[in-house]
Design an enzyme around this catalytic site. Structure first.
Site, PDB file in Angstrom:
ATOM      1  N   ASP A 198       0.962  -1.339  -0.043  1.00 16.46           N
ATOM      2  CA  ASP A 198      -0.048  -0.020   0.192  1.00 16.46           C
ATOM      3  C   ASP A 198       0.959   1.273   0.001  1.00 16.46           C
ATOM      4  O   ASP A 198       1.557   1.566   0.952  1.00 16.46           O
ATOM      5  CB  ASP A 198      -0.900  -0.016   1.184  1.00 16.46           C
ATOM      6  CG  ASP A 198      -1.853   1.284   1.313  1.00 16.46           C
ATOM      7  OD1 ASP A 198      -1.472   2.206   0.816  1.00 16.46           O
ATOM      8  OD2 ASP A 198      -3.081   1.016   1.696  1.00 16.46           O
ATOM      9  N   HIS A 199       1.170   1.821  -0.996  1.00 14.45           N
ATOM     10  CA  HIS A 199       2.315   2.770  -1.326  1.00 14.45           C
ATOM     11  C   HIS A 199       1.920   4.172  -0.390  1.00 14.45           C
ATOM     12  O   HIS A 199       2.981   4.625  -0.087  1.00 14.45           O
ATOM     13  CB  HIS A 199       2.573   2.915  -2.623  1.00 14.45           C
ATOM     14  CG  HIS A 199       1.562   4.289  -3.204  1.00 14.45           C
ATOM     15  ND1 HIS A 199       0.309   3.967  -3.593  1.00 14.45           N
ATOM     16  CD2 HIS A 199       1.850   5.360  -3.401  1.00 14.45           C
ATOM     17  CE1 HIS A 199       0.017   5.016  -4.189  1.00 14.45           C
ATOM     18  NE2 HIS A 199       0.448   5.792  -4.084  1.00 14.45           N
ATOM     19  N   HIS A 261      -5.825   3.059   0.927  1.00 13.62           N
ATOM     20  CA  HIS A 261      -4.931   4.167   1.452  1.00 13.62           C
ATOM     21  C   HIS A 261      -5.600   4.744   2.471  1.00 13.62           C
ATOM     22  O   HIS A 261      -5.195   5.361   3.808  1.00 13.62           O
ATOM     23  CB  HIS A 261      -4.576   5.113   0.192  1.00 13.62           C
ATOM     24  CG  HIS A 261      -4.067   4.612  -0.870  1.00 13.62           C
ATOM     25  ND1 HIS A 261      -3.248   3.401  -0.895  1.00 13.62           N
ATOM     26  CD2 HIS A 261      -4.261   4.895  -2.136  1.00 13.62           C
ATOM     27  CE1 HIS A 261      -2.954   3.169  -2.015  1.00 13.62           C
ATOM     28  NE2 HIS A 261      -3.280   4.045  -2.890  1.00 13.62           N
TER      29      HIS A 261
HETATM   30  C1  BG6 Z   1      -3.356   4.644  -6.565  1.00 16.88           C
HETATM   31  C2  BG6 Z   1      -4.515   4.501  -7.248  1.00 16.88           C
HETATM   32  O1  BG6 Z   1      -3.147   3.583  -5.585  1.00 16.88           O
HETATM   33  O2  BG6 Z   1      -2.825   5.685  -6.179  1.00 16.88           O
HETATM   34  C3  BG6 Z   1      -4.486   5.611  -8.337  1.00 16.88           C
HETATM   35  O3  BG6 Z   1      -4.580   3.201  -7.905  1.00 16.88           O
HETATM   36  C4  BG6 Z   1      -4.097   6.749  -7.784  1.00 16.88           C
HETATM   37  O4  BG6 Z   1      -5.939   5.652  -8.913  1.00 16.88           O
HETATM   38  C5  BG6 Z   1      -2.903   6.816  -6.994  1.00 16.88           C
HETATM   39  O5  BG6 Z   1      -4.174   7.714  -8.903  1.00 16.88           O
HETATM   40  C6  BG6 Z   1      -2.305   8.065  -6.431  1.00 16.88           C
HETATM   41  O6  BG6 Z   1      -1.224   7.883  -5.664  1.00 16.88           O
HETATM   42  P1  BG6 Z   1      -0.340   9.298  -5.572  1.00 16.88           P
HETATM   43  O7  BG6 Z   1       0.985   8.667  -4.725  1.00 16.88           O
HETATM   44  O8  BG6 Z   1      -0.024   9.965  -6.613  1.00 16.88           O
HETATM   45  O9  BG6 Z   1      -1.247   9.826  -4.316  1.00 16.88           O
END
Ligand code: BG6
Length: 507
Positions: A198-199, A261
């Site tokens: 979960d980045h 997230h």
């Molecule tokens: C991803 C989603 O997990 O997170 C995308 O699948 C989204 O739809 C992205 O655009 C956004 O990541 P960040 O790090 O740019 O907020």
């Protein structure tokens, strides 16, 4: 007496942690995620000296490529997306460890070739039998690939070495499918070898939520329903779905972002202090929050969903979701989702958590706003205080990373007039180091076998348990409400808060 070099004290967490001998096999090398995030992060780690010298990267895909073609793809992606400067000597050493295996996921010969490749790398690059399999592929293929890894003896480490699997979300599309997926993974890899990405958990500012709460004394005493009125967690994007119709249609904003997230962010904001920051202690506390979540009775009134229509974004005219290439004209997929959740604990009883996310909104911003109750008594004349809003502590996850405290201050002059002001902490102003990308941190932690930043299957399943009733209710209702691109979402989202006497922040 034995002398211990303090610089080598394994307890000293300030030292850079460097991965031991290992290699990574990447499935899905041609996808967006690999190109924009995973491959550049690997280069950035190498550039920071955090990968072992013999690190090897094996791409697995259907293309009929030689090792050099794969190296060219990685090179292009590093040039376009890496965070750190390009250094020829780092690149050369890294590229020596690149291999490519061509094949379909059901191609036994390709997996035999993969096994031979890995064994060769153990010999020539010293990867010591330690290999991670990164599945940057649609979840529909997880079972097949994991089955092949097992079938071809790739999942079983030799004594003293390790094998790990890394999976990207979506971890299923509801509770049932998430359980099935977890069962498949668990049938091949022990739980300590499964890393779910979960980045958001790899973002510095997200980790700072715990630092802020538990390394200080001033926040925790007011972090409860005596002082907090409500919490707003927003993840807004100005972009549309881009070229991701295939992934996004049928998934939608709630499954794409809230399930993972935003519920993770909420757990970090709401959890009790863990006994330590090891994976198990963190999981226990996050899990308690997710278990305590209660949905409002009237889901139709306490949630909102929308779909972007044509409008303006970044000064340009943009098309609506239903006009996007690859999206069915009848699609009921939501591109905006907002939900009200309650955490039924002594600390949070009566404090709603409002979570919202959407594409094509006013601007790109992710923040957690803890909004405090009004002062119980205001000894100022009504006219001068009417405009006073509530104190708020806003954790700015991105962009413009930092924190803001909003409070009332006296306007200079002879009258006692109070106005809201902000006190700001900005990462850029206080630290000279730039933050690593989330994927750098997570890939390194995975190679080190360090699990605290990876959600466990219990958290994933609890998150679906929260979301499933909302998704069922929406499915029964048909079409989401349209909202103009560049706005802050559908009217029903404003109505949802207005019913509680509150308004969304305009970040
Ligand atoms: C991803 C989603 O997990 O997170 C995308 O699948 C989204 O739809 C992205 O655009 C956004 O990541 P960040 O790090 O740019 O907020």
């Amino acid at each position: 007496m034995t002398y211990t070099n303090p610089l080598r004290d394994p307890q000293d967490k300030r030292l850079p942690r460097i991965a031991g001998p290992c290699g990574m096999v990447l499935f899905g090398v041609t996808g967006d995620l690999s190109r924009k995030k995973i491959l550049p992060a690997i280069y950035d780690l190498a550039n920071r000296g955090l990968l072992p010298p013999g690190f090897s990267l094996t791409g697995f895909a259907r293309r009929d490529w030689a090792d050099q073609d794969f190296a060219q793809i990685v090179h292009d992606s590093v040039k376009s997306y890496a965070r750190t400067e390009f250094r020829e000597e780092v690149w050369r050493q890294l590229a020596e460890g690149f291999r490519f295996v061509s094949g379909d996921f059901d191609d036994d010969e390709a997996f035999r070739q993969l096994r031979r490749t890995i064994e060769e790398l153990d010999q020539v690059r010293g990867t010591d039998g330690n290999h991670a399999f990164y599945l940057a592929i649609p979840p529909g293929f997880f079972a097949e690939v994991v089955g092949q890894l097992k079938e071809h003896g790739l999942a079983d480490p030799a004594p003293g070495s390790w094998r790990r699997v890394v999976v990207e979300k979506p971890f299923g599309h509801n509770l049932q499918s998430a359980r099935e997926l977890n069962a498949i993974l668990a049938s091949v890899f022990p739980s300590g070898s499964i890393f779910r990405i979960d980045h958001y958990l790899g973002k510095e500012t997200v980790q700072n939520i715990l630092a802020m709460r538990f390394a200080n004394t001033m926040f925790e005493p007011i972090w409860n329903n005596n002082y907090v009125d409500h919490v707003q967690i927003t993840m807004a994007e100005d972009v549309g779905i881009g070229g991701r119709a295939g992934y996004y249609d049928g998934i939608g904003a709630a499954r794409d972002v809230i399930q993972n997230h935003l519920l993770q962010l909420m757990s970090l904001v709401a959890m009790e202090e863990p006994t330590s920051f090891d994976a198990e202690s963190l999981r226990i506390e996050k899990q308690k929050v997710l278990k305590s979540v209660v949905l409002p009775r009237r889901l139709d009134l306490a949630t909102a969903r929308g779909q972007y229509a044509a409008g303006w974004a970044g000064g340009q005219q943009v098309i609506g979701f239903l006009e996007e290439e690859g999206i069915k004209k009848t699609s009921t997929t939501e591109t905006f989702a907002a939900v009200t959740l309650h955490v039924a604990t002594r600390r949070w009883a009566g404090v709603p958590f409002y979570l919202r996310t959407g594409k094509r909104l006013g601007r790109r911003v992710t923040e957690v706003a803890v909004v405090f109750k009004r002062a119980p008594h205001q000894p100022f004349s009504a006219t001068s205080t009417e405009e006073l809003t509530q104190n708020a502590l806003v954790i700015r996850i991105q962009p413009d990373e930092g924190m803001t405290v909003r409070f009332g201050a006296k306007v200079p002059g002879t009258a006692t007039e109070i106005r809201d002001v902000n006190m700001d902490f900005a990462y850029g102003g206080s630290f000279t180091e730039s933050s690593p990308e989330a994927y750098e941190r997570l890939i390194l932690d995975m190679l080190l076998g360090d699990p605290p930043l990876f959600p466990r299957h219990e958290e994933v399943e609890l998150s679906w348990q929260i979301l499933d009733p909302i998704l069922d209710q929406w499915a029964a209702k048909g079409k989401p409400e349209p909202y103009g691109s560049g706005t802050w979402g559908p009217e029903s989202a404003n109505a949802m808060l207005a019913r509680d006497g509150r308004v969304w922040r305009r970040p």
